[in-house]
Design a protein around this motif. Structure first.
Motif, PDB file in Angstrom:
ATOM      1  N   TYR A 274       0.840  -1.187   0.000  1.00  0.00           N
ATOM      2  CA  TYR A 274       0.000   0.000   0.000  1.00  0.00           C
ATOM      3  C   TYR A 274       0.883   1.247   0.000  1.00  0.00           C
ATOM      4  N   ASN A 275       0.268   2.423   0.018  1.00  0.00           N
ATOM      5  CA  ASN A 275       0.991   3.651  -0.296  1.00  0.00           C
ATOM      6  C   ASN A 275       1.956   4.144   0.772  1.00  0.00           C
ATOM      7  N   THR A 276       2.117   3.421   1.884  1.00  0.00           N
ATOM      8  CA  THR A 276       3.059   3.847   2.916  1.00  0.00           C
ATOM      9  C   THR A 276       4.471   3.316   2.665  1.00  0.00           C
ATOM     10  N   ILE A 277       4.659   2.479   1.659  1.00  0.00           N
ATOM     11  CA  ILE A 277       5.967   1.894   1.398  1.00  0.00           C
ATOM     12  C   ILE A 277       6.959   2.955   0.916  1.00  0.00           C
ATOM     13  N   THR A 278       8.225   2.806   1.292  1.00  0.00           N
ATOM     14  CA  THR A 278       9.270   3.741   0.869  1.00  0.00           C
ATOM     15  C   THR A 278       9.974   3.202  -0.368  1.00  0.00           C
ATOM     16  N   ASN A 279      10.733   4.089  -1.045  1.00  0.00           N
ATOM     17  CA  ASN A 279      11.438   3.628  -2.239  1.00  0.00           C
ATOM     18  C   ASN A 279      12.527   2.616  -1.904  1.00  0.00           C
ATOM     19  N   VAL A 280      13.167   2.744  -0.720  1.00  0.00           N
ATOM     20  CA  VAL A 280      14.186   1.766  -0.314  1.00  0.00           C
ATOM     21  C   VAL A 280      13.551   0.403  -0.076  1.00  0.00           C
TER      22      VAL A 280
ATOM     23  N   GLU B 184      -4.297   1.273  -5.060  1.00  0.00           N
ATOM     24  CA  GLU B 184      -4.479   2.729  -5.109  1.00  0.00           C
ATOM     25  C   GLU B 184      -3.188   3.413  -5.582  1.00  0.00           C
ATOM     26  N   LEU B 185      -2.809   3.156  -6.814  1.00  0.00           N
ATOM     27  CA  LEU B 185      -1.525   3.596  -7.362  1.00  0.00           C
ATOM     28  C   LEU B 185      -1.256   5.096  -7.226  1.00  0.00           C
ATOM     29  N   PRO B 186      -2.234   5.997  -7.520  1.00  0.00           N
ATOM     30  CA  PRO B 186      -1.937   7.435  -7.418  1.00  0.00           C
ATOM     31  C   PRO B 186      -1.666   7.913  -5.990  1.00  0.00           C
TER      32      PRO B 186
ATOM     33  N   PHE C 199       0.459   6.532  -3.987  1.00  0.00           N
ATOM     34  CA  PHE C 199       1.871   6.348  -3.686  1.00  0.00           C
ATOM     35  C   PHE C 199       2.627   7.640  -3.992  1.00  0.00           C
ATOM     36  N   LYS C 200       3.700   7.875  -3.254  1.00  0.00           N
ATOM     37  CA  LYS C 200       4.542   9.024  -3.559  1.00  0.00           C
ATOM     38  C   LYS C 200       5.146   8.847  -4.947  1.00  0.00           C
ATOM     39  N   ARG C 201       5.212   9.946  -5.687  1.00  0.00           N
ATOM     40  CA  ARG C 201       5.698   9.867  -7.066  1.00  0.00           C
ATOM     41  C   ARG C 201       7.117   9.322  -7.140  1.00  0.00           C
ATOM     42  N   GLU C 202       7.982   9.720  -6.200  1.00  0.00           N
ATOM     43  CA  GLU C 202       9.367   9.244  -6.244  1.00  0.00           C
ATOM     44  C   GLU C 202       9.463   7.740  -5.989  1.00  0.00           C
ATOM     45  N   VAL C 203       8.492   7.197  -5.254  1.00  0.00           N
ATOM     46  CA  VAL C 203       8.464   5.750  -5.026  1.00  0.00           C
ATOM     47  C   VAL C 203       8.124   5.022  -6.324  1.00  0.00           C
ATOM     48  N   LEU C 204       7.136   5.546  -7.052  1.00  0.00           N
ATOM     49  CA  LEU C 204       6.738   4.916  -8.311  1.00  0.00           C
ATOM     50  C   LEU C 204       7.826   5.049  -9.374  1.00  0.00           C
ATOM     51  N   GLU C 205       8.492   6.199  -9.409  1.00  0.00           N
ATOM     52  CA  GLU C 205       9.468   6.447 -10.460  1.00  0.00           C
ATOM     53  C   GLU C 205      10.680   5.522 -10.380  1.00  0.00           C
ATOM     54  N   VAL C 206      11.012   5.041  -9.180  1.00  0.00           N
ATOM     55  CA  VAL C 206      12.188   4.157  -9.062  1.00  0.00           C
ATOM     56  C   VAL C 206      11.936   2.792  -9.706  1.00  0.00           C
TER      57      VAL C 206
ATOM     58  N   SER D 140      -4.012  -1.191  -9.007  1.00  0.00           N
ATOM     59  CA  SER D 140      -5.402  -0.721  -9.095  1.00  0.00           C
ATOM     60  C   SER D 140      -5.433   0.759  -8.758  1.00  0.00           C
ATOM     61  N   MET D 141      -6.437   1.454  -9.264  1.00  0.00           N
ATOM     62  CA  MET D 141      -6.538   2.889  -9.010  1.00  0.00           C
ATOM     63  C   MET D 141      -7.956   3.369  -9.302  1.00  0.00           C
ATOM     64  N   ASN D 142      -8.334   4.436  -8.633  1.00  0.00           N
ATOM     65  CA  ASN D 142      -9.561   5.151  -8.960  1.00  0.00           C
ATOM     66  C   ASN D 142      -9.204   6.303  -9.893  1.00  0.00           C
ATOM     67  N   PRO D 143     -10.113   6.698 -10.788  1.00  0.00           N
ATOM     68  CA  PRO D 143      -9.807   7.795 -11.709  1.00  0.00           C
ATOM     69  C   PRO D 143      -9.923   9.174 -11.068  1.00  0.00           C
ATOM     70  N   SER D 144     -10.360   9.235  -9.813  1.00  0.00           N
ATOM     71  CA  SER D 144     -10.532  10.529  -9.155  1.00  0.00           C
ATOM     72  C   SER D 144     -10.322  10.367  -7.655  1.00  0.00           C
ATOM     73  N   PRO D 145     -10.036  11.447  -6.948  1.00  0.00           N
ATOM     74  CA  PRO D 145      -9.850  11.364  -5.496  1.00  0.00           C
ATOM     75  C   PRO D 145     -11.096  10.854  -4.773  1.00  0.00           C
ATOM     76  N   GLY D 146     -12.268  11.179  -5.306  1.00  0.00           N
ATOM     77  CA  GLY D 146     -13.508  10.750  -4.661  1.00  0.00           C
ATOM     78  C   GLY D 146     -13.862   9.303  -4.906  1.00  0.00           C
ATOM     79  N   GLY D 147     -13.236   8.688  -5.906  1.00  0.00           N
ATOM     80  CA  GLY D 147     -13.489   7.280  -6.173  1.00  0.00           C
ATOM     81  C   GLY D 147     -14.634   7.015  -7.131  1.00  0.00           C
ATOM     82  N   TYR D 148     -15.214   8.077  -7.737  1.00  0.00           N
ATOM     83  CA  TYR D 148     -16.316   7.904  -8.681  1.00  0.00           C
ATOM     84  C   TYR D 148     -15.936   8.500 -10.033  1.00  0.00           C
TER      85      TYR D 148
END
Length: 270
Positions: A33-39, A65-67, A69-76, A106-114
């Motif tokens: 989930y989105n709390t993981i660090t890049n290390v 919930e891919l969006p 995640f911190k961008r720097e985590v995804l970019e690595v 997985s991801m939602n297309p918006s912050p609200g989930g709809y």
């Protein structure tokens, strides 16, 4: 899993300090989930340890919930997705760990989930949705083979008694397709399935007739797809053909593969 590939996974887990039990029966899948660090994701430390992408080697890495995640985590992940290995450098030495994993997110297309739901209790404007999705860079999306938009399932279908294709039958088709790919690449040391093909192998095993080539050309121009997306469409088309038991890649396979690039379509947010 093929025995020599399983042995490599076993070695990675021992490096991390895990005790490996019944690896032939266990499924190598990591969920984060989105709390993981890049290390934690790619590996690191004073004495570099393998990260989750290496622990998922020859398995599945699922990011929910891919969006978020911190961008720097995804970019690595960009280079490991391309090279199927990750290199960690320190002052005195460099360590390279394998990371040939299947990324599922997985991801939602918006912050609200709809999305496009007039009855939704929370609505987001196209600008808000675009800003939310911009956390995922184009180069990272380019490296993901399949993008599928999942629409809400109406009650009528949820309560429908009709049965679709069973998981057992699907598994048989997938297993047969994997056997075809194993036979196709048996002379190659580091290639075992379609996703691992390089450009030269794509040209050899994904030959298109003129009609299919024109279809792909039209899609490339209309959707403004990159060269990397071009290769991925061909790989997916080859896999679709394998699932159908087809020796050749035809226009129908190309069309289906193009449909699986939904996030490449301009204006899909409406």
């Amino acid at each position: 899993m093929i025995p020599h590939l399983l042995y490599l996974v076993w070695c990675i887990f021992l490096t991390f300090g895990y005790i490996v039990v019944q690896m032939y029966k266990e499924k190598n899948m990591c969920t984060h989930y989105n709390t993981i660090t890049n290390v934690a994701l790619v590996g690191g430390g004073s004495y570099p340890q393998p990260g989750e992408i290496s622990l998922s080697h020859n398995g599945v890495l699922f990011l929910d919930e891919l969006p978020e995640f911190k961008r720097e985590v995804l970019e690595v992940m960009r280079q490991p997705l391309e090279d199927r290995e990750v290199t960690i450098s320190r002052a005195k030495f460099t360590v390279t760990y394998p990371s040939s994993f299947m990324l599922v997110a997985s991801m939602n297309p918006s912050p609200g989930g709809y999305f496009n739901d007039p009855d939704a209790p929370v609505t987001s404007s196209p600008a808000e949705m675009q800003r939310y999705l911009s956390k995922i860079s184009g180069p990272l999306l380019d490296r993901i083979d399949i993008h599928i938009e999942v629409t809400p399932v109406p009650f009528e279908k949820l309560s429908d008694d009709r049965k679709g294709e069973s998981s057992v039958d699907i598994r048989k088709r997938v297993t047969k397709a994997r056997e075809v790919q194993t036979e196709r690449f048996k002379a190659l040391e580091n290639v075992h399935y379609n996703a691992q093909m390089n450009t030269k192998q794509i040209r050899k095993y994904c030959k298109l007739d003129e009609a299919s080539l024109q279809l792909l050309k039209s899609a490339m121009e209309r959707l403004n797809l990159s060269a990397r997306a071009y290769d991925r469409i061909l790989k997916v088309s080859r896999t679709i053909a394998d699932l159908e038991g087809s020796k050749d890649v035809i226009g129908a396979h190309i069309s289906e593969a193009i449909q699986y690039r939904s996030l490449d379509r301009e204006g899909w947010l409406g």
